[in-house]
Every structure is written in C-alpha cells, then in structure tokens.
Design an enzyme around this catalytic site. Structure first.
Site, PDB file in Angstrom:
ATOM      1  CE  LYS A 304      -3.915  -2.149   2.309  1.00  0.00           C
ATOM      2  NZ  LYS A 304      -3.245  -3.389   2.788  1.00  0.00           N
TER       3      LYS A 304
HETATM    4  P1  5BU Z   1      -8.252 -10.863   6.949  1.00  0.00           P
HETATM    5  O1  5BU Z   1      -7.509 -11.673   7.970  1.00  0.00           O
HETATM    6  O2  5BU Z   1      -9.030 -11.751   5.934  1.00  0.00           O
HETATM    7  O3  5BU Z   1      -9.062  -9.766   7.550  1.00  0.00           O
HETATM    8  O4  5BU Z   1      -7.088 -10.180   6.085  1.00  0.00           O
HETATM    9  C1  5BU Z   1      -7.350  -9.291   5.053  1.00  0.00           C
HETATM   10  C2  5BU Z   1      -6.063  -8.822   4.402  1.00  0.00           C
HETATM   11  O5  5BU Z   1      -6.379  -7.914   3.365  1.00  0.00           O
HETATM   12  C3  5BU Z   1      -5.135  -8.083   5.333  1.00  0.00           C
HETATM   13  O6  5BU Z   1      -3.820  -8.441   4.978  1.00  0.00           O
HETATM   14  C4  5BU Z   1      -5.342  -6.619   5.049  1.00  0.00           C
HETATM   15  O7  5BU Z   1      -4.157  -5.880   5.196  1.00  0.00           O
HETATM   16  C5  5BU Z   1      -5.799  -6.628   3.602  1.00  0.00           C
HETATM   17  N1  5BU Z   1      -6.776  -5.582   3.288  1.00  0.00           N
HETATM   18  C6  5BU Z   1      -8.020  -5.505   3.880  1.00  0.00           C
HETATM   19  O8  5BU Z   1      -8.376  -6.305   4.716  1.00  0.00           O
HETATM   20  N2  5BU Z   1      -8.886  -4.517   3.520  1.00  0.00           N
HETATM   21  C7  5BU Z   1      -8.579  -3.603   2.595  1.00  0.00           C
HETATM   22  O9  5BU Z   1      -9.422  -2.733   2.264  1.00  0.00           O
HETATM   23  C8  5BU Z   1      -7.305  -3.688   2.002  1.00  0.00           C
HETATM   24  C9  5BU Z   1      -6.445  -4.686   2.346  1.00  0.00           C
HETATM   25 BR1  5BU Z   1      -6.882  -2.446   0.742  1.00  0.00          BR
END
Ligand code: 5BU
Length: 473
Positions: A304
């Site tokens: 990012k």
């Molecule tokens: P989760 O454990 O499924 O919540 O992880 C989601 C991943 O996607 C995590 O690494 C975040 O940094 C990434 N992410 C997110 O959750 N939402 C966003 O809007 C963005 C990235 Br951009």
C-alpha cells in the site's frame, strides 16, 4: 400524424436553405444516397439556430437532468453553445485530436468525475461519432446517459447508442422529416418511396456494447487484459479453477512456507506483508518464489505505497525487501497522484502490476465516491501497469481486462475488533463484483488451514460459476 407547427416551420426552412437535399448523392464512404444533410450551413441563419435550440430545449431536453452539455465536434458545437447559455449549464468541449504537447487533455472545461453530461449532435447515422465523444467523457469519469439530436437518419444509430447506454431524443426522424416535406408539397411521393427504400437497404453496422466483465469468464478476460500480470492471473484462475487469494499474514518465514506448501495448489495469488515478517531473508524470497513456480500462483506484496514518487521508487526497489525484484504485483494508494504509478513502473521491462486502492474494507475509512472515481480515471492512463483495483463494489470500474481484488471476506458476515468488515463469498462475488477474493484469518487462523482453504476455494469457485452462467440477470 400532426406535427408541432414550429417543427413543420423548421423542416421547411431546413429544406429551403439546402440543409437537406434530395436527388442523387454519393457519401464520403462511396454509398449512393437519395437524401443528403448538410447542417453545417445553419450557422449562416441565426433564426434557424435560434429555433433549433429552442425546439431542442422544449421537445427533447425537458425531462433530462445534467450538469454539463457537450457538442459532438464540429457541426453541433454552436448549438451546444447556445444550449449552454440558455440553460445556464456549463459546456465541455471534446478535442478530436488530442494535443501532442502540454496536458494531453481530450476534454476542455471544468468538471468533476461523477457529474453528468448531455451530448448534443446534429445528425445521427450509425451513432459512432456520438459514441467517440461519449467514450472520451466516460474516460474522465463523467456520466453520460442521454443525447439530443436534430435528426435521426433511422439507419441503426439509435439502437447502437441505446445498446451503449445512451438514450437518443431527436427533433426529427428521417420519416417524420420527409412526411412533413411531402405534406407541404416540397418533395414528391416518388422521392418519399426512394428514401424509404434506401433506408431499408442501408442500415449502419451494429456497434457492440462493451463486454460486461461480471458475466465474462476469466479465460476471455485474459485476452482483454492489457497488463501482463492481469493476463497471467486470469489464466491461472481459469486453469487452476480457483479465485482464492491467500493473505499469509504470519510473522515467521517457516510458518508461511509450511502453509504455502500445503495450500499452494488451491490458490491463484498469495498476498504478503513483508514488513510483518520477523526473520525475513533473501533465502525466504527464493523459497517462496520456488513455491510460486511449483504451484503456479503469483505474489502480491500488499505494501500500500502512499508517498511521493521518488520515495516510492526507493521503497519499491531498495532497502531490506527489494519488492520490485520478486513481487509480481503490489498495492498502492492513488492519494499522492500519478507520480506513484510512474515510480512503480516495471523494473527492466519485466512483467509487473499494480492494484490501486479504490475502496477499503475497514469501517469508517475516509475514501469518498469522488476519490474512488478519480482513482479509476488515474488508472485508465496507465493501462499497461494496472492489474486492477482493490475495491468493494461492482460499479467501481467496467473494463473487463482489469481485476477486482476484494478483501474482507469470511464464510459468515462479521467484524473484527479493529474495524475490519467481513462479507460472505456469495455477497462479494455475486453482488459486489469481486474477481479475486482475499482471505486471511479465515484460513490462516483456522484449526486446519488446508481444510479451510479447500472449503473457501470450492465455495468461491461455485459463486463465480453461478455469476458467469448469467442466471443472475
Ligand atoms: P483478513 O484476515 O481476511 O481480515 O485479512 C485481510 C487482508 O487484506 C489483510 O492483509 C489486510 O491488510 C488486507 N486488506 C483488507 O483487509 N482490507 C482492505 O481494504 C485492504 C487490504 Br486495501
């Protein structure tokens, strides 16, 4: 049929000034035609200009809502100018030739993405000139749904425009115009028959509607992708039958490699946060690359980026992680402006891609609709670099060659304690338009990550198959 007396007056006037002529003519493309329109002459007749503008206002524009008017160059420009002045709506001008120097803008005037623009045109035959203007305006994020025209030649233009989501309202159709002229003794029945036969025989070719990315299978979209990584990712999804992206948010390299050893065959993309790894080494990168080759998945470093171009260029290529050396693609914010995309341009000409953040999954994030639209516009200027968007909604972009990457997914809708919002696979794929689905803790934190990865993969793929089957419409 009874015609408005002002329309009748205008038709007769157009005939008398030779703006419409009957006889034997050959068009630019070499086709013989019994009727010829040359509305360029109207600029010599202020009374005709006035009555055309007033009639367009009264007959075609009454129920339309718009922020700007834009004439199709060149004949319609003076009419658009008068309409702009009469309605007090600002005018936009489209350049036919983009400037070779300076701003390279094809649209002149002040506007914001998300505003609406009404198109003004003199004559529509196939609709292609109107569509060229519509496409340029839409590229800038403007919404274009209507065009008002003086004459519809009834040769397929309205249909072509309609199938490209542009409604046409005209003062005259060819039929109504010749009907008025014959009733008023200006042309003979014989001419009417000639024109009607000509219309039957000479229909313009159909202009296909742009492809709907939501209904297109990944293998077709691979062909449409302009970015090499998007092409590869679509192909991997189609061949491995998985649209699952695993977010390996673990802090130990052994744990990451062990997990990928087990789930590599089920994913199309592995998303990393290199800066959360506590024992990061170059050897780790070598091994993760070997796994990516063995299991045929790509690597996305979810960095990012959000700084000025110069700094991002250093962050991308230098330091501990040297992301540009190994990540097939990275995520970046559009916030700093285009410099960030210039900085992320592929090192040494190899295939690289960028997912731009157009939306976020977290509660209360500050991204606005204007910001999102401006992000999509910015991306459209770098088609070879942009793999797609990280976003949450189906209407974010249309280009079928780009990929919608959607995080915030678990089997049940829920939230975590720090603002993350989870939607279900059904919701994100069928309603929200996700192409690649990011799952982190839903798999990583499960008792059996492999079982869970298979469950996610199967569920997500079923939703995708349902979507492309078209049964949703
Ligand atoms: P989760 O454990 O499924 O919540 O992880 C989601 C991943 O996607 C995590 O690494 C975040 O940094 C990434 N992410 C997110 O959750 N939402 C966003 O809007 C963005 C990235 Br951009």
């Amino acid at each position: 049929m009874a015609y408005d007396s002002k329309l009748v007056e205008l038709a007769i006037k157009l005939f008398s000034i030779d703006a419409v002529k009957f006889g034997e003519f050959t068009t630019k493309s070499g086709i013989k035609t019994p009727v010829y329109f040359d509305l360029r002459v109207i600029v010599s007749y202020p009374d005709v200009m006035e009555s055309i503008s007033n009639l367009l206002l009264d007959v075609t524009m009454k129920d339309l809502k718009y922020d700007h008017v834009c004439g199709v160059p060149y004949t319609a420009l003076p009419i658009a100018t008068i309409l702009s002045v009469l309605t007090k709506k600002s005018m936009l001008m489209r350049r036919k030739e983009t400037k070779a120097y300076g701003t390279k803008k094809s649209i002149e005037g002040h506007y914001k993405a998300g505003q609406t623009c009404l198109i003004v045109e003199d004559v529509v035959t196939s609709g292609s000139s109107v569509l060229e203007t519509v496409r340029d305006l839409r590229k800038e994020g403007l919404l274009v749904t209507d065009t008002v025209i003086i004459l519809d030649r009834e040769q397929g233009g309205s249909k072509n425009l309609d199938s490209n989501e542009v409604q046409v309202k005209s003062l005259f159709t060819m039929s109504s115009l010749i009907d008025i002229l014959v009733k008023n003794g200006k042309i003979t029945e014989e001419t009417v028959i000639k024109v009607k036969n000509y219309l039957k025989e000479t229909q313009a070719p159909v202009i296909e509607k742009p492809l709907n990315r939501i209904l297109l299978p990944y293998e077709k979209r691979a062909e449409l992708a302009k970015n090499g990584i998007a092409k590869q990712l679509f192909t991997i999804m189609a061949t491995k039958k998985t649209n699952l992206c695993l977010s390996v948010d673990l802090t130990s390299t052994t744990k990451i490699l062990d997990l990928l050893e087990q789930v590599g065959e089920h994913v199309c993309l592995v998303k990393t946060h290199a800066d959360i790894i506590e024992d990061y080494t170059d050897d780790f990168i070598k091994r993760i690359k070997q796994l990516a080759d063995r299991f045929n998945f790509l690597l996305l470093e979810d960095r990012k980026y959000a700084d000025i171009g110069h700094t991002v260029s250093l962050q991308y290529t230098k330091g501990l992680y040297k992301v540009g050396d190994w990540a097939d693609c990275v995520t970046a914010h559009s916030l700093p402006g285009e410099g960030i995309l210039k900085a992320l341009n592929a090192p040494n000409g190899c295939d690289r891609g960028v997912f731009l953040l157009a939306e976020m999954s977290s509660e209360g994030n500050l991204i606005t609709p204007d910001y999102k639209e401006a992000t999509v516009v910015m991306a459209s200027k770098y088609p070879e670099l942009i793999t797609g968007f990280v976003c949450q909604n189906i209407d974010t972009f249309k280009d079928p060659g780009l990929i919608q990457l959607t995080p915030g997914v678990q089997l049940e809708s829920s939230k975590d304690d720090l603002g993350q919002v989870y939607n279900t696979p059904e919701k994100v794929i069928l309603e929200k338009g996700a192409d690649v689905i990011v799952v982190g803790r839903g798999i990583v934190a499960a008792k059996s990550p492999v079982t869970q990865a298979v469950l996610y993969k199967d569920t997500l793929w079923k939703c995708y198959l349902k979507r492309v089957s078209g049964k949703l419409e």
